[in-house]
Design an enzyme around this catalytic site. Structure first.
Site, short mmCIF file in Angstrom:
data_model
loop_
_atom_site.label_atom_id
_atom_site.label_comp_id
_atom_site.label_asym_id
_atom_site.label_seq_id
_atom_site.Cartn_x
_atom_site.Cartn_y
_atom_site.Cartn_z
CB CYS A 163 -0.73 0.02 1.16
SG CYS A 163 -2.17 -1.90 1.31
CG HIS A 303 -1.74 4.55 5.61
ND1 HIS A 303 -2.03 3.84 4.78
CD2 HIS A 303 -2.26 2.95 5.95
CE1 HIS A 303 -1.83 2.90 4.31
NE2 HIS A 303 -1.72 2.25 4.80
CD GLU A 314 -2.00 7.61 10.28
OE1 GLU A 314 -1.81 7.74 8.60
OE2 GLU A 314 -2.82 6.84 9.29
CE LYS A 335 -5.86 4.12 2.99
NZ LYS A 335 -4.40 5.80 2.49
CG HIS A 340 -6.49 1.15 1.12
ND1 HIS A 340 -5.99 1.67 0.26
CD2 HIS A 340 -6.20 0.34 2.73
CE1 HIS A 340 -4.38 0.99 1.03
NE2 HIS A 340 -4.24 0.09 2.06
CG PHE A 400 -0.02 -6.22 4.34
CD1 PHE A 400 -0.79 -5.39 4.63
CD2 PHE A 400 -0.54 -6.97 3.76
CE1 PHE A 400 -1.72 -5.85 5.71
CE2 PHE A 400 -1.71 -7.30 4.15
CZ PHE A 400 -2.30 -6.72 4.53
#
Length: 414
Positions: A163, A303, A314, A335, A340, A400
């Site tokens: 991502c 994010h 975050e 998002k 996403h 990831f």
């Protein structure tokens, strides 16, 4: 050598529209692009919602023969690049072709082609696998197709860092121009994995929202009732150029890119470390690279995926970075409206961050009805876009494997 780098074009494909301006209008209106999945029968799936790109006609960009050779993510990447190039007015000519590059990534590639050709293998045998299976699928073919179509002969690459893919593609392109290896870059990312395996795989991780009866309210970053992210698709492409050359040709400069940070969590294959150290270090690195202090940042496109754990982590990192300034910086997650885009997320969000600076509007976070107590003390711009003075903005992407990227953009001034 360190040259100034500016953004002269933005191309966006999302569930909110087929262009940058359509997508940006949806964001300003706090409109959700999320709905029931229509691309396959999802009746047996726990998650039956996604942020699909609606009514996209690839025949606007490819003829029927060409379509056999390109997966859906490539189609989006080409379409967004076409828009960005037209918006920038950049022309690739024999004189500059070797100085114009392409750097477009994807986190996964053409899942729908992989699934289709695997069915062909099982049901009809290996002789029925399409000869275009590989070039329609692999991650670097968005860059390859754009390079071929535009004639750009400079650096041609693609990153696949989950991502964070798009952020790394844009950041690396910034470095290539900054240090003299290119004068202009077509960069960003594209993704299209709303497929049985794509949705099923993330559902198996229990990462997806199952608010199937209220799809438009399903992505709700930092809300106490969030239950996972929503898969989106689309593309986000920026045209980056060296400042003096952009000025010489009379380009309409949208913003300047001034900072890029990278970091690794070194912690877990899917989860960030609980103390948010990787997210903290990537924001810190980007701010230092830009020559700024945290109190100069006005807006953060976070994010913010809407996962129970990730959102809190975050927040922890944001508090650590901004300290006493944390209550004064605006933070939002687009998002909440676009879903996403995985490998395409950073490109879409960087484009929205540039448009926020251009129009002096902080995007909202939709569906933030009840703030998680663990996220208190941060201004998440709930529900409604906010006109305000924006000089510096930061865009975050985390992936990831613990791979992180942050970009810093500046309101352009000569």
């Amino acid at each position: 050598m360190s040259r100034r780098v500016v953004v002269t074009g933005v191309g966006l494909i999302s569930a909110l529209g087929h262009s940058a301006e359509q997508t940006w209008a949806g964001i300003r209106q706090s409109r959700s692009g999320i709905g029931p999945i229509t691309q396959f029968d999802c009746s047996q799936f726990s998650a039956r919602i996604a942020a699909e790109v609606k009514d996209f006609d690839p025949l606007q960009f490819f003829d029927k023969k060409e379509l056999k050779k390109v997966g859906r993510f490539i189609q989006f990447g080409v379409a967004a690049s076409d828009e960005a190039m037209k918006a920038s007015g950049l022309q690739v000519t024999p004189d500059n072709a070797e100085r114009v590059g392409v750097y477009i990534g994807s986190g996964i590639g053409a899942f729908e082609v992989i699934e289709r050709e695997h069915r062909n293998l099982l049901e009809k045998g290996p002789s029925r696998i399409s000869p275009f299976f590989i070039p329609a699928t692999i991650v670097n073919l968005a860059s390859g197709n754009v390079s071929i179509r535009t004639g750009a002969k400079g650096p041609n690459s693609a990153t696949a860092t989950a991502c964070t893919t798009s952020a790394h593609c844009i950041g690396d392109s910034f470095r290539l121009i900054q240090h003299g290896y290119a004068d202009a870059m077509i960069c960003g990312g594209a993704e299209a994995c709303i497929t049985p395996m794509g949705v099923g795989g993330f559902a198996a991780l229990r990462a997806l929202s199952t608010r199937n009866d209220e799809p438009e309210r399903s992505s709700r970053p930092w809300d106490v009732d969030r239950d996972g992210f929503v898969v989106g698709e689309g593309a986000g492409i920026l045209i980056l150029e060296e400042l003096e050359l952009a000025v010489q040709r009379g380009a309409n400069i949208l913003a300047e890119i001034i900072g890029y940070g990278m970091s690794g969590d070194a912690y877990h294959i899917t989860a960030p470390s609980e103390d948010g150290d990787g997210a903290y270090r990537v924001m810190r690195n980007a701010i230092q690279d830009a020559g700024l202090t945290p109190d100069q940042i006005d807006y953060v496109n976070a994010h913010g995926t809407s996962t129970p754990v990730g959102d809190v982590i975050e927040c922890t990192a944001i508090r650590r970075v901004f300290g006493d300034h944390v209550g004064k910086v605006c933070v939002s997650s687009t998002k909440s409206m676009t879903g996403h885009l995985l490998g395409g997320a950073g490109g879409l969000e960087a484009g929205l961050t540039v448009l926020a600076l251009r129009d002096q509007i902080a995007p909202p976070t939709a569906n933030l009805d009840n703030l998680d107590p663990a996220c208190q003390g941060i201004d998440f711009v709930p529900h409604t876009a906010r006109p305000m003075k924006l000089d510096y903005a930061l865009s975050n992407s985390f992936g990831f494997g613990g791979t992180n990227g942050s970009l810093i953009f500046k309101r352009f001034s000569a």
